[in-house]
Design a protein around this motif. Structure first.
Motif, mmCIF file in Angstrom:
data_model
loop_
_atom_site.group_PDB
_atom_site.id
_atom_site.type_symbol
_atom_site.label_atom_id
_atom_site.label_comp_id
_atom_site.label_asym_id
_atom_site.label_seq_id
_atom_site.Cartn_x
_atom_site.Cartn_y
_atom_site.Cartn_z
ATOM 1 N N ASP A 26 0.827 -1.219 0.000
ATOM 2 C CA ASP A 26 0.000 0.000 0.000
ATOM 3 C C ASP A 26 0.854 1.259 0.000
ATOM 4 O OD1 ASP A 26 -0.925 0.037 3.567
ATOM 5 O OD2 ASP A 26 1.025 0.012 2.555
ATOM 6 N N MET A 27 2.084 1.144 -0.518
ATOM 7 C CA MET A 27 3.001 2.280 -0.543
ATOM 8 C C MET A 27 3.088 2.911 -1.927
ATOM 9 S SD MET A 27 5.973 0.615 1.885
ATOM 10 C CE MET A 27 5.926 -0.991 1.113
ATOM 11 N N ASN A 28 2.268 2.460 -2.858
ATOM 12 C CA ASN A 28 2.262 2.966 -4.230
ATOM 13 C C ASN A 28 3.615 2.768 -4.916
ATOM 14 O OD1 ASN A 28 0.730 4.037 -6.346
ATOM 15 N ND2 ASN A 28 1.548 6.083 -6.017
ATOM 16 N N HIS A 29 4.262 1.647 -4.577
ATOM 17 C CA HIS A 29 5.556 1.345 -5.182
ATOM 18 C C HIS A 29 5.366 0.778 -6.585
ATOM 19 C CE1 HIS A 29 7.998 0.991 -1.177
ATOM 20 N NE2 HIS A 29 7.720 2.235 -1.523
ATOM 21 N N ASN A 30 6.282 1.146 -7.470
ATOM 22 C CA ASN A 30 6.211 0.632 -8.834
ATOM 23 C C ASN A 30 6.760 -0.789 -8.944
ATOM 24 O OD1 ASN A 30 5.191 3.054 -10.061
ATOM 25 N ND2 ASN A 30 7.223 3.943 -9.748
ATOM 26 N N TYR A 31 7.851 -1.039 -8.235
ATOM 27 C CA TYR A 31 8.550 -2.306 -8.379
ATOM 28 C C TYR A 31 8.117 -3.294 -7.300
ATOM 29 C CZ TYR A 31 12.039 -0.504 -11.696
ATOM 30 O OH TYR A 31 12.679 0.005 -12.789
ATOM 31 N N MET A 32 7.933 -4.540 -7.706
ATOM 32 C CA MET A 32 7.663 -5.607 -6.754
ATOM 33 C C MET A 32 8.489 -6.830 -7.120
ATOM 34 S SD MET A 32 3.596 -5.164 -5.915
ATOM 35 C CE MET A 32 3.678 -6.114 -4.385
ATOM 36 N N TYR A 33 8.815 -7.623 -6.099
ATOM 37 C CA TYR A 33 9.743 -8.736 -6.273
ATOM 38 C C TYR A 33 9.237 -9.948 -5.492
ATOM 39 C CZ TYR A 33 12.645 -4.491 -6.722
ATOM 40 O OH TYR A 33 13.142 -3.250 -7.049
ATOM 41 N N TRP A 34 9.593 -11.132 -5.977
ATOM 42 C CA TRP A 34 9.405 -12.353 -5.212
ATOM 43 C C TRP A 34 10.764 -13.023 -5.046
ATOM 44 C CZ3 TRP A 34 5.832 -14.193 -2.170
ATOM 45 C CH2 TRP A 34 4.504 -13.803 -2.335
ATOM 46 N N TYR B 87 22.746 -10.987 8.906
ATOM 47 C CA TYR B 87 23.083 -9.726 8.245
ATOM 48 C C TYR B 87 23.448 -10.023 6.795
ATOM 49 C CZ TYR B 87 23.053 -7.685 12.874
ATOM 50 O OH TYR B 87 22.669 -7.257 14.114
ATOM 51 N N PHE B 88 22.756 -9.363 5.889
ATOM 52 C CA PHE B 88 22.969 -9.556 4.451
ATOM 53 C C PHE B 88 23.533 -8.288 3.829
ATOM 54 C CE2 PHE B 88 20.775 -13.519 3.797
ATOM 55 C CZ PHE B 88 19.745 -13.534 4.722
ATOM 56 N N CYS B 89 24.485 -8.470 2.927
ATOM 57 C CA CYS B 89 24.833 -7.378 2.034
ATOM 58 C C CYS B 89 24.152 -7.655 0.696
ATOM 59 C CB CYS B 89 26.347 -7.257 1.853
ATOM 60 S SG CYS B 89 27.136 -8.701 1.124
ATOM 61 N N ALA B 90 23.942 -6.608 -0.077
ATOM 62 C CA ALA B 90 23.269 -6.758 -1.363
ATOM 63 C C ALA B 90 23.837 -5.740 -2.332
ATOM 64 C CB ALA B 90 21.760 -6.578 -1.224
ATOM 65 N N GLY B 91 24.219 -6.211 -3.508
ATOM 66 C CA GLY B 91 24.726 -5.324 -4.534
ATOM 67 C C GLY B 91 23.714 -5.160 -5.651
ATOM 68 N N PRO B 92 23.853 -4.110 -6.448
ATOM 69 C CA PRO B 92 22.887 -3.883 -7.528
ATOM 70 C C PRO B 92 23.098 -4.875 -8.665
ATOM 71 C CG PRO B 92 24.643 -2.266 -7.631
ATOM 72 C CD PRO B 92 24.890 -3.074 -6.401
ATOM 73 N N ARG B 93 21.964 -5.363 -9.179
ATOM 74 C CA ARG B 93 22.005 -6.286 -10.310
ATOM 75 C C ARG B 93 21.669 -5.551 -11.591
ATOM 76 N NH1 ARG B 93 20.900 -11.850 -10.197
ATOM 77 N NH2 ARG B 93 20.006 -11.726 -8.132
ATOM 78 N N GLY B 94 21.079 -4.370 -11.448
ATOM 79 C CA GLY B 94 20.625 -3.614 -12.616
ATOM 80 C C GLY B 94 19.120 -3.505 -12.583
ATOM 81 N N ASN B 96 17.124 -1.754 -10.687
ATOM 82 C CA ASN B 96 16.555 -1.762 -9.340
ATOM 83 C C ASN B 96 16.458 -3.154 -8.733
ATOM 84 O OD1 ASN B 96 16.131 0.585 -7.908
ATOM 85 N ND2 ASN B 96 14.372 1.156 -9.145
ATOM 86 N N LYS B 97 17.187 -4.116 -9.278
ATOM 87 C CA LYS B 97 17.222 -5.440 -8.669
ATOM 88 C C LYS B 97 18.485 -5.543 -7.810
ATOM 89 C CE LYS B 97 17.001 -7.780 -12.532
ATOM 90 N NZ LYS B 97 16.952 -6.683 -13.494
ATOM 91 N N LEU B 98 18.433 -6.460 -6.849
ATOM 92 C CA LEU B 98 19.555 -6.675 -5.953
ATOM 93 C C LEU B 98 20.014 -8.126 -6.029
ATOM 94 C CD1 LEU B 98 18.249 -4.854 -2.740
ATOM 95 C CD2 LEU B 98 20.112 -4.085 -4.222
ATOM 96 N N VAL B 99 21.322 -8.319 -5.826
ATOM 97 C CA VAL B 99 21.844 -9.664 -5.619
ATOM 98 C C VAL B 99 22.351 -9.727 -4.188
ATOM 99 C CG1 VAL B 99 24.076 -9.019 -6.647
ATOM 100 C CG2 VAL B 99 23.461 -11.424 -6.389
ATOM 101 N N PHE B 100 21.816 -10.673 -3.430
ATOM 102 C CA PHE B 100 22.111 -10.766 -2.007
ATOM 103 C C PHE B 100 23.251 -11.743 -1.739
ATOM 104 C CE2 PHE B 100 18.814 -8.500 0.336
ATOM 105 C CZ PHE B 100 17.897 -8.224 -0.674
ATOM 106 N N GLY B 101 24.087 -11.397 -0.754
ATOM 107 C CA GLY B 101 25.028 -12.370 -0.230
ATOM 108 C C GLY B 101 24.272 -13.438 0.548
ATOM 109 N N ALA B 102 24.998 -14.496 0.928
ATOM 110 C CA ALA B 102 24.361 -15.611 1.633
ATOM 111 C C ALA B 102 24.036 -15.263 3.087
ATOM 112 C CB ALA B 102 25.241 -16.849 1.570
ATOM 113 N N GLY B 103 24.616 -14.171 3.583
ATOM 114 C CA GLY B 103 24.307 -13.742 4.943
ATOM 115 C C GLY B 103 25.276 -14.274 5.976
#
Lengths: 117, 110
Positions: A26-34, B87-94, B96-103
């Motif tokens: 409900d934050m009016n976000h454009n991007y969503m992920y699974w 605790y996870f680090c995450a870098g940009p994948r492009g 607005n996507k992220l690639v997460f470390g294993a934690g």
């Protein structure tokens, strides 16, 4: 704001059954992920959406389907459940206005713990 | 594809001891994010680092981004039981996507 909500919290499926995991923001976000999270493996991206009507595959899309008919909702469909799909599933959203240097913060739902037996 | 490697996988400390987790990438990152996940909970954003050599502090937490923008660290001073979690680090994948470390799983003995 409720933020990102997911239902159900827990579910046990038998092999071959199907189900839909619900996600609403409900934050009016454009991007969503699974994402799915397996022990010691971090978070793996299944599918994502940059807006209503637009979806794309992530790292591990096999066995899943998604749709995005509205900005708020992003359901994840499991067809023919398999034991390998036992995991914790997180839905997340982000605003979608980051520039080249920044990446949007992602806001996560509470998760769905799925067991396939 | 792009990966971020995180070490250690697990650390068990005595309350009051310090804790550090490290994140490494084979490629230069435009930015890096850190998230915390409490046991049974969901990841929650902590911070984003953007500049080479950047250091940011949040109370007892200190975040660093390497000069070459290929590594990052999170240091917790004088751990408390409230610090437990992954605790996870995450870098940009492009896009607005992220690639997460294993934690890194942190357990604190009181």
């Amino acid at each position: 704001n409720a933020g990102v909500t997911q239902t159900p919290k827990f579910r046990i499926l038998k092999i071959g059954q199907s189900m839909t995991l619900q996600c609403t923001q409900d934050m009016n976000h454009n991007y969503m992920y699974w994402y799915r999270q397996d022990p010691g493996m971090g978070l793996k991206l299944i599918y994502y959406s940059v807006g209503a009507g637009i979806t794309d595959k992530g790292e591990v899309p096999n066995g899943y389907n998604v749709s995005r008919s509205t900005t708020e909702d992003f359901p994840l469909r499991l067809e023919l459940a398999a034991p390998s799909q036992t995991s914790v599933y997180f839905c997340a959203s982000s605003y979608g206005t980051s520039g080249r240097a920044y990446t949007d913060t992602q806001y996560f739902g509470p998760g769905t713990r799925l067991t396939v037996l | 594809g792009q990966q971020v490697m995180q070490i250690p996988q697990y650390q068990h400390v005595q309350e009051g001891e310090d804790f550090t987790t490290y994140c490494n990438s084979s490629t230069t990152l435009s930015n890096i994010q850190w998230y915390k996940q409490r046991p049974g909970g969901h990841p929650v954003f902590l911070i984003q680092l953007v500049k080479s050599g950047e250091v940011k502090k949040q109370k007892r937490l200190t975040f660093q981004f390497g000069e070459a923008k290929k590594n990052s660290s999170l240091h917790i001073t004088a751990t408390q039981t409230t610090d437990v979690g992954t605790y996870f680090c995450a870098g940009p994948r492009g896009g607005n996507k992220l690639v997460f470390g294993a934690g890194t799983i942190l357990r604190v003995k009181s």
